[in-house]
Design an enzyme around this catalytic site. Sequence first.
Site, PDB file in Angstrom:
ATOM      1  N   ASP A  70       0.555  -1.200  -0.084  1.00  0.00           N
ATOM      2  CA  ASP A  70       0.063  -0.235  -0.099  1.00  0.00           C
ATOM      3  C   ASP A  70       0.949   1.130   0.262  1.00  0.00           C
ATOM      4  O   ASP A  70       2.314   0.875   0.585  1.00  0.00           O
ATOM      5  CB  ASP A  70      -1.078  -0.547   1.398  1.00  0.00           C
ATOM      6  CG  ASP A  70      -1.697   0.930   1.453  1.00  0.00           C
ATOM      7  OD1 ASP A  70      -2.450   1.157   0.113  1.00  0.00           O
ATOM      8  OD2 ASP A  70      -2.279   1.943   2.125  1.00  0.00           O
ATOM      9  N   LYS A  71       0.624   2.208  -0.469  1.00  0.00           N
ATOM     10  CA  LYS A  71       1.226   3.648  -0.606  1.00  0.00           C
ATOM     11  C   LYS A  71       1.201   4.346   0.659  1.00  0.00           C
ATOM     12  O   LYS A  71       1.832   4.670   1.756  1.00  0.00           O
ATOM     13  CB  LYS A  71       0.900   4.560  -1.286  1.00  0.00           C
ATOM     14  CG  LYS A  71       1.648   5.933  -2.153  1.00  0.00           C
ATOM     15  CD  LYS A  71       0.965   6.754  -2.859  1.00  0.00           C
ATOM     16  CE  LYS A  71      -0.072   7.317  -2.341  1.00  0.00           C
ATOM     17  NZ  LYS A  71      -0.530   7.698  -0.853  1.00  0.00           N
ATOM     18  N   THR A 111      -2.656   1.132  -4.954  1.00  0.00           N
ATOM     19  CA  THR A 111      -3.571   2.021  -4.096  1.00  0.00           C
ATOM     20  C   THR A 111      -4.146   2.697  -4.453  1.00  0.00           C
ATOM     21  O   THR A 111      -5.005   2.307  -5.186  1.00  0.00           O
ATOM     22  CB  THR A 111      -1.965   3.084  -3.830  1.00  0.00           C
ATOM     23  OG1 THR A 111      -3.077   4.257  -3.009  1.00  0.00           O
ATOM     24  CG2 THR A 111      -1.783   4.281  -5.039  1.00  0.00           C
ATOM     25  N   GLY A 112      -5.228   3.041  -3.267  1.00  0.00           N
ATOM     26  CA  GLY A 112      -6.332   3.785  -3.854  1.00  0.00           C
ATOM     27  C   GLY A 112      -6.477   5.237  -3.845  1.00  0.00           C
ATOM     28  O   GLY A 112      -7.213   6.096  -4.486  1.00  0.00           O
ATOM     29  N   ASP A 113      -5.147   5.405  -3.783  1.00  0.00           N
ATOM     30  CA  ASP A 113      -4.615   6.712  -4.427  1.00  0.00           C
ATOM     31  C   ASP A 113      -4.634   7.241  -5.722  1.00  0.00           C
ATOM     32  O   ASP A 113      -5.030   6.448  -6.698  1.00  0.00           O
ATOM     33  CB  ASP A 113      -3.193   7.617  -3.588  1.00  0.00           C
ATOM     34  CG  ASP A 113      -3.773   8.479  -2.954  1.00  0.00           C
ATOM     35  OD1 ASP A 113      -4.694   8.944  -3.484  1.00  0.00           O
ATOM     36  OD2 ASP A 113      -2.663   9.366  -2.397  1.00  0.00           O
ATOM     37  N   ASP A 143      -6.572  -2.815   2.956  1.00  0.00           N
ATOM     38  CA  ASP A 143      -5.560  -4.084   2.818  1.00  0.00           C
ATOM     39  C   ASP A 143      -6.168  -5.186   3.209  1.00  0.00           C
ATOM     40  O   ASP A 143      -5.073  -6.098   3.364  1.00  0.00           O
ATOM     41  CB  ASP A 143      -3.888  -2.896   3.642  1.00  0.00           C
ATOM     42  CG  ASP A 143      -3.764  -1.565   2.691  1.00  0.00           C
ATOM     43  OD1 ASP A 143      -4.325  -1.683   1.665  1.00  0.00           O
ATOM     44  OD2 ASP A 143      -3.303  -1.300   3.920  1.00  0.00           O
TER      45      ASP A 143
END
Length: 1325
Positions: free
Chosen positions: A406-407, A664-666, A857
């Site tokens: 993940d970020k 990532t969801g970003d 996550d």
Amino acid sequence: MGSLAYREDLEEENSAFTWEVKANSRAYNNRFKKSFLCWQRQKHKSNVINTAKYNVFSFLPLNLYEQFCRISNLYFLLIIILQGFPEISTLPWFTLFAPLVCLLVIRATRDLVDDIGRHRSDRLINNRPCQILVGKSFLWKKWANLCVGDVVCLHRDNIVPADLLLLASTEPSSLCYVETADIDGETNLKFRQAPLVTHLELTSVRSMASFQGKVVCEEPNSRLHHFVGCLDWNGRKHPLDSGNMLLRGCRVRNTDTCYGMVIYAGFDTKIMKNCGRIHLKRTKIDRLVNRLVVLIFVSLVLVSMALSLGFWFKVREFKARHYYMSSRYLYSAATETFFIFWGFLILLSVMVPMAMFIMVEFIYLGNSMFINWDVEMYYVPQDEPARARSTSLNDQLGQVQYVFSDKTGTLTQNIMTFKKCCIGGVTYGPDEEEDTPHKENPYLWNEFADGKLLYQNAELLCAVRDNEDKTVREFWRLLAICHTVMVQEEDHQLVYQAASPDEEALVTAARNFGYVFVARTQDSITVMELGEKRVYKVLAMMDFNSIRKRMSVLVRSPEGSIYLYTKGADVVIFERLHKRGTKEWATEEALAVGEDAYEEWRQRHQEASVLLQNRAHALHQVYEDMEQGLQLLGATAIEDRLQDGVCDTIKCLTQGNIKVWVLTGDKQETAVNIGFACQLLSESMLILEEKEIVRILEASWETNNNLPLGKGRRKNLFLPRVKVAMVISGELLDQLLLSLRKEPRVLVHNVNEDGDESWQEPDEQREDFLQDRRLSLMWRILGIQLRATVTPQVTGSNTSTSESPEVRREQAFVELASQCQAVICCRVTPKQKALIVALVKKYQRVVTLAIGDGANDINMIKTADIGVGLAGQEGMQAVQNSDYVLAQFCFLKRLLLVHGRWSYMRVCKFLRYFIYKTAASMMVQIWFSFYNGFSAQPLYEGWFLALFNLLYSTLPVLYIGLFEQDVSAERSLELPELYIAGQKDELFNYWVFLQALAHGTVTSLVNFFMTLWVSHDSAGPVSFSDYQSFAVVVAMSGLLSITMEVVLAIRYWTVLSVLAVFLSLFFYVLATLVSQSLWLFQISPKTFPFLYADRYVLSQPSILLVVLLNVSLNTLPTLALHVICQALKKAGPKEGEEVPSEEVVAVEPGPYPQRGSRGRRSSYAFSHREGYADLITQGTSLRKAPALGGDVLGARAAAPEPEPGARESLRSRANTRAPGRRRPPPQDPTSAEDAPSPGAPEDRPSGSRREPPPAGQKDREAPWKAPLESWRSWSSGWRQRLQGPRRRAASLPGRTPAPAAHPPPPGGPRAPAESVPSGKTLSSL
């Protein structure tokens, strides 16, 4: 097997609008049932969640089922059952039953402890408090008491307990600001808005208690960003979408109170639909051992059958010769042979020693404790050590090939800081490091300063306070005006709420430097400039999005002049800068916009804003006309800090052949900037864009449709020296993997015809043509034909019948991604994260590790072979579902390269040595069978068999499994290449197993037949041809041989290793003296028959020489082999130095596409959707006088209780935004040379008047190069090869740009993001 994506999302695609929920009516909602056969249950689930594997009733049967999924346990159970029959039993049944029960209890206890942790986490979440409307008042209840249809009251910083329909809030227009870091990884604020009808009608608690609206919507699904439904109330239907929903796991921010109606609860919520199930995780070695147990069992069956056949011949011959002894055989020869077969099977069952599996559990436990005790992985600020929550995966830590990270919160700290700025060509960096404590606060003169700004520059502060430099004044004024931040006053302090942490950092910096944004209305913004209050009238606000990559605000100053302030990414600002000539103007004159020009533009803007068709395109063109001829003021550098050691960790993992993927969801821009900041991406990489990915997969599809199946398909897509990276969005993943019934060509059309790109730029057709040319050239350089027409080699064979189209598409995508050095997936949902991990596991068959810190996550952590949870700022849900817990990402390097590699090496060495010693000591039973008439009589004393694996050979092999080291921890970190051995399964595989088995077989042959040869035809006092003496000599030779082998195998000698060897021999001597003593023989001669057998053998020097001979013959060849191998290893590097490696002499392939200029990389974090501009200009986000019932909702129902586990969200990453010049139009070859330097004192950029271009020159002078479909700019040489000669951007002599430490970031056509762009390159008209 069908497509994973297809199977998981088919139900979601076909979800019908059959979900009905009525407010404040549990009786109505309970009417809906789901039936299966004769059993019915409630359709709407409760809000109770249970992520544990077991409960009180299911633990025993389910755990036993999981235990006996191991072939070894089934094998031992079979042997125990056979031992229960006296006719075939060679050992008492309890001798194996007790160790098996011990093994099952150890593993069950381990699983129970892990599951108790999950139960505690579930209990903590289910017992969180929330306010539920009961009757006519809100009462504090637990989350577990929530049901669909309930009305909930939430306060600031509360976590949303279920998926709610927002009904009203105390904010203007019933807005609600939420943080979704736990869902999609973004820390920027997002707004949700209640439907207009509930905002107007539900103005008090009494009205909410009487609310009886019914919501009809889609069935529960995992699509986080999608919701469709309608509200049926008072005979009218009102549409609902995702903008009206508050999802479980969001945190309410900057909103005092809001009210919502529960639509989905518990496991029906979208975040829980994305969490996935707990999978039973098994290591590669565990699965290999299972297969080896099957192989050994089959071999033992065959050997037992062969020995039984020998017995059948022997017994027939014996009966024929000695008929007078027939009474000894009660059964027929066939029956006796049948019994002997099972007797041999029991006798040889020690070839799969149960002690090995019991000791493995202790080795796993010990290595887990070493991880817990490692002070190098202890994080002092959080008092958080590393923890191994699972004790059965340690060896697999040494075989990881893919890390999925993940970020937000994993690679970053979530801390945005104003780092430096460049104004008028002068760079103002920090006077000293931020970590160094300052003597005094330089902003005390400013009463509005918040004291949180770490950036300090005395020169800039003096320039601001002197108020003489107009460029400096306009720079800070722009930061205070051009934004969509909203402000409110709390405790006599200004509190900003922004949709992006970047933008908040810029406005906060301006605030501390004296340009304070204090208030805004629908058409004005108030700024306190160095103590002077100035009100600017907002004439127009041109919002940002992922296409524009900029934001502009058109204002009228208190003096009456009109100004345009713009900020955005350098790649779009430079193209809109005014071409400077020999004459310069003052800043105030240059910034002013003419009244006539404004009136003309305003009319066109009004006409475009009321269009019913193509409104967005028309507004885009109007904005484009105004945002031309800008004058560069400066640039800012915002740092989003990485966690400590992230770059070094990724570098070490890469050197260890571990590929790191960021999921990532970003938004795309931020994700790629992080990729460059942590050195996952580099300038030299060819970064594939989304259209190129689709077309490569299309060509791969067409090529492989014409090729027969084989291992060579879809391989070697890129040349070995070409470094490739891939950046892909969740939307494209859906189109690639979920649109399974469409042909690839149709899929490409869908991507090209995306709604966001339909109006990207006027020259779209030309850009598409250039894209096609670039893609074709890239394919030629990479040695791939875009359209392959290979004649099938097998006539009539239809390869499509062997693999479904879904599987082929998935496989092509995974193989393309696996050939990339780095992959970044942005805007992906938690379910998509798990899908990517599952696809890599399915098609690459590698060990995967997922690491994250948020609830989004969890599914990825559960799906990966190894899940690592970071005890970060987003709660502990990821930790509770993980196998290992770390406090920082940088500790992953030590976890894998040190503990993982050591554990893998230790377990492999342990297994190899255990197999060797078992074969060396127990294979003699087979050789002895040829000399005892195949009667299944054991050779060794019974107590030797019982204590061999318990005392005589346990401690050395246990030392290997717990403490063995081939190199030190420091050396392991210095040489990450050592990790590759585990990825290739070099230390334990079928070949190593056969080697150990063959080595043990040779040792048993030497011990048995050398002893037999020496004792043959011998008699007298020194003879050992009797059965007991012969057994003792063979046993002693075997024990000493395997002890010498372990001495040669141990490479890390300590006091413990010496004690282990010494105690093993000591236990043998002690146990032998006791078991062969006279008093035990007198007590039970049948149980202790070997009276003084060892004492007799040890008292004869000639017999000891035989033992020494056997040990020497077994040890010397092994020692010689070790010496030869060491000599070859030492000679290896010399040869390598004389002959250059292939990589050095390899011819560099032709040029391939690279990124653009190294000197400039924008970090403009533009948004995926529109920002707050519409809310501001419409007045919906601005506070007004209390309306009807406004004070009722404004009053808090009760003081909110603190949320357990609530933590402040942090993030970090190093990013700089550097100024630069726009590329001059290609029609004017001299424009670059004529442009003076903005850094020179006489031409410092201050302002530039916007002059309408002459007729017919507009398109030629300033053709809008709207954002290209990809966020990547290619190098100038590459661009020349694709589009012909073109002028490069002019350099800016004399100006010191803010340093750009990393290459330019991507900004794609569909760059998914939802945040307001933060301050980047600043320009004004």
